[in-house]
Design a protein around this motif. Structure first.
Motif, PDB file in Angstrom:
ATOM      1  N   GLY A  13       7.997  25.118  -7.133  1.00  0.00           N
ATOM      2  CA  GLY A  13       9.000  24.699  -6.396  1.00  0.00           C
ATOM      3  C   GLY A  13       9.828  23.263  -6.589  1.00  0.00           C
ATOM      4  O   GLY A  13      10.707  22.911  -6.064  1.00  0.00           O
ATOM      5  N   HIS A  95      15.978  23.691   7.744  1.00  0.00           N
ATOM      6  CA  HIS A  95      15.210  22.671   6.555  1.00  0.00           C
ATOM      7  C   HIS A  95      14.798  21.376   7.242  1.00  0.00           C
ATOM      8  O   HIS A  95      13.808  20.991   6.987  1.00  0.00           O
ATOM      9  CB  HIS A  95      16.153  22.510   5.600  1.00  0.00           C
ATOM     10  CG  HIS A  95      16.573  23.794   4.589  1.00  0.00           C
ATOM     11  ND1 HIS A  95      17.640  23.986   3.946  1.00  0.00           N
ATOM     12  CD2 HIS A  95      16.070  24.909   4.722  1.00  0.00           C
ATOM     13  CE1 HIS A  95      17.325  25.071   3.267  1.00  0.00           C
ATOM     14  NE2 HIS A  95      16.625  25.732   3.682  1.00  0.00           N
ATOM     15  N   GLU A  98      11.467  22.031   9.185  1.00  0.00           N
ATOM     16  CA  GLU A  98      10.453  22.247   8.298  1.00  0.00           C
ATOM     17  C   GLU A  98      10.019  21.041   7.618  1.00  0.00           C
ATOM     18  O   GLU A  98       8.695  20.833   7.782  1.00  0.00           O
ATOM     19  CB  GLU A  98      10.924  23.189   7.187  1.00  0.00           C
ATOM     20  CG  GLU A  98      11.002  24.813   7.562  1.00  0.00           C
ATOM     21  CD  GLU A  98      11.708  25.709   6.578  1.00  0.00           C
ATOM     22  OE1 GLU A  98      11.929  24.900   5.552  1.00  0.00           O
ATOM     23  OE2 GLU A  98      11.774  26.722   6.824  1.00  0.00           O
ATOM     24  N   LEU A  99      10.889  20.043   7.548  1.00  0.00           N
ATOM     25  CA  LEU A  99      10.482  18.761   6.812  1.00  0.00           C
ATOM     26  C   LEU A  99       9.960  17.993   7.930  1.00  0.00           C
ATOM     27  O   LEU A  99       8.748  17.243   7.815  1.00  0.00           O
ATOM     28  CB  LEU A  99      11.733  18.049   6.050  1.00  0.00           C
ATOM     29  CG  LEU A  99      12.360  18.732   4.993  1.00  0.00           C
ATOM     30  CD1 LEU A  99      13.725  18.182   4.617  1.00  0.00           C
ATOM     31  CD2 LEU A  99      11.132  18.626   3.709  1.00  0.00           C
ATOM     32  N   THR A 102       6.332  18.644   8.442  1.00  0.00           N
ATOM     33  CA  THR A 102       5.435  18.406   7.294  1.00  0.00           C
ATOM     34  C   THR A 102       5.170  16.984   7.543  1.00  0.00           C
ATOM     35  O   THR A 102       3.924  16.674   7.567  1.00  0.00           O
ATOM     36  CB  THR A 102       6.151  18.713   5.954  1.00  0.00           C
ATOM     37  OG1 THR A 102       6.371  20.098   5.956  1.00  0.00           O
ATOM     38  CG2 THR A 102       5.004  18.307   5.011  1.00  0.00           C
ATOM     39  N   THR A 131       3.375  17.609  -1.725  1.00  0.00           N
ATOM     40  CA  THR A 131       4.514  18.869  -1.393  1.00  0.00           C
ATOM     41  C   THR A 131       5.628  18.167  -0.911  1.00  0.00           C
ATOM     42  O   THR A 131       6.782  18.856  -0.960  1.00  0.00           O
ATOM     43  CB  THR A 131       3.637  19.238  -0.312  1.00  0.00           C
ATOM     44  OG1 THR A 131       2.250  19.856  -1.123  1.00  0.00           O
ATOM     45  CG2 THR A 131       4.251  20.577   0.427  1.00  0.00           C
ATOM     46  N   ASN A 134       8.330  17.308  -3.160  1.00  0.00           N
ATOM     47  CA  ASN A 134       9.074  18.103  -3.982  1.00  0.00           C
ATOM     48  C   ASN A 134      10.012  18.830  -2.918  1.00  0.00           C
ATOM     49  O   ASN A 134      11.075  19.193  -3.510  1.00  0.00           O
ATOM     50  CB  ASN A 134       8.222  19.341  -4.482  1.00  0.00           C
ATOM     51  CG  ASN A 134       7.276  18.358  -5.532  1.00  0.00           C
ATOM     52  OD1 ASN A 134       7.650  17.768  -6.168  1.00  0.00           O
ATOM     53  ND2 ASN A 134       6.114  19.106  -5.899  1.00  0.00           N
ATOM     54  N   ASP A 135       9.624  19.174  -1.849  1.00  0.00           N
ATOM     55  CA  ASP A 135      10.390  20.026  -1.061  1.00  0.00           C
ATOM     56  C   ASP A 135      11.716  19.173  -0.801  1.00  0.00           C
ATOM     57  O   ASP A 135      12.928  19.698  -0.545  1.00  0.00           O
ATOM     58  CB  ASP A 135      10.026  20.284   0.191  1.00  0.00           C
ATOM     59  CG  ASP A 135       8.744  21.392   0.053  1.00  0.00           C
ATOM     60  OD1 ASP A 135       8.651  21.938  -0.692  1.00  0.00           O
ATOM     61  OD2 ASP A 135       7.840  21.366   1.098  1.00  0.00           O
ATOM     62  N   HIS A 139      15.697  19.740  -1.462  1.00  0.00           N
ATOM     63  CA  HIS A 139      16.493  20.022  -0.349  1.00  0.00           C
ATOM     64  C   HIS A 139      17.972  19.201  -0.593  1.00  0.00           C
ATOM     65  O   HIS A 139      19.059  19.683  -0.387  1.00  0.00           O
ATOM     66  CB  HIS A 139      15.879  19.536   0.940  1.00  0.00           C
ATOM     67  CG  HIS A 139      16.571  19.290   2.078  1.00  0.00           C
ATOM     68  ND1 HIS A 139      17.479  20.712   2.697  1.00  0.00           N
ATOM     69  CD2 HIS A 139      16.967  18.322   2.967  1.00  0.00           C
ATOM     70  CE1 HIS A 139      18.121  20.033   3.697  1.00  0.00           C
ATOM     71  NE2 HIS A 139      17.989  18.592   4.020  1.00  0.00           N
TER      72      HIS A 139
END
Length: 227
Positions: A13, A95, A98-99, A102, A131, A134-135, A139
């Motif tokens: 990813g 998005h 989701e962030l 986390t 994790t 990277n996301d 983004h």
């Protein structure tokens, strides 16, 4: 011609930047992978979103597999109309949600079970950072490409988009600083680690809030941007 293409690594990813031979075809670009084994080709099979750098400007693109014997993709540059604007707004909130989850999970884990030693706290934070970082990088890279199309459709957003691009760079530096602190071998107090983590989290929340306040009304056609 060859262009820099950013894809999401099919396995990790993480952002993958590759110089790819492309042929312009109307409002799209054709990219061929004769052997079908190019990493960027495998990436797009899994996630068909890419960012192309054209004349130094990032452009979001959607990859559609080519028909026929030749392996490759037609890369359609993003264009923002009313329907697409609403879809981008919805996707942005997903998005960000989701962030935020986390980050909340990382904070809850740290606060819920105090770590007795600095090395333990460092390991926990590092695991979350790998994790999340990277996301977030992926983004922001995709957003930078989308901003080009958004600015074309909504010129009045230019000042806000300029600030958001600058904030992407600031966030990237803050994440690198946090990563270096976590990866380093020197002694670091637990309080210092928590303080740095909270600084990054608070900065991100301000960034998300500004982005939502300024982009969502224009993309949804429901109002004006915030000052």
């Amino acid at each position: 011609m060859s262009l820099l293409m950013t894809t999401a690594d099919a396995e990790t990813g993480r952002p993958r930047i590759t110089r790819v031979a492309c042929r312009p075809s109307g409002s799209r670009y054709l990219a061929y992978a004769p052997d079908g084994d190019s990493p960027w080709y495998r990436d797009l099979l899994v996630s068909p979103q890419a960012t192309l750098e054209i004349d130094g400007v990032p452009h979001a693109a959607r990859a559609v597999p080519l028909e026929g014997e030749k392996r490759g993709f037609a890369l359609h540059l993003l264009e923002v109309d009313a329907a697409r604007g609403r879809a981008i707004a919805d996707q942005l909130l997903v998005h960000h949600g989701e962030l935020r989850k986390t980050l909340a999970a990382a904070r809850a884990e740290l606060d819920g079970g105090p770590v007795a030693d600095r090395s333990g706290l460092r390991r926990e934070l590092l695991g979350h950072c790998v994790t999340f970082c990277n996301d977030l990088r992926m983004h922001h890279l995709r957003e930078d490409g989308a901003f080009t199309a958004i600015e074309k459709a909504h010129p009045g957003l230019a000042p806000a988009l300029k600030r958001l691009r600058q904030e992407h760079e600031t966030v990237s530096r803050a994440l690198r600083d946090l990563d270096e602190l976590l990866q380093g071998g020197g002694e670091v107090e637990s309080a210092a680690l928590r303080e740095e983590f909270e600084r990054v989290v608070n900065g991100l929340e301000e960034h998300f809030a500004y982005e939502e306040a300024n982009l969502l009304p224009a993309l949804r056609g429901t109002g004006t941007m915030s000052p």
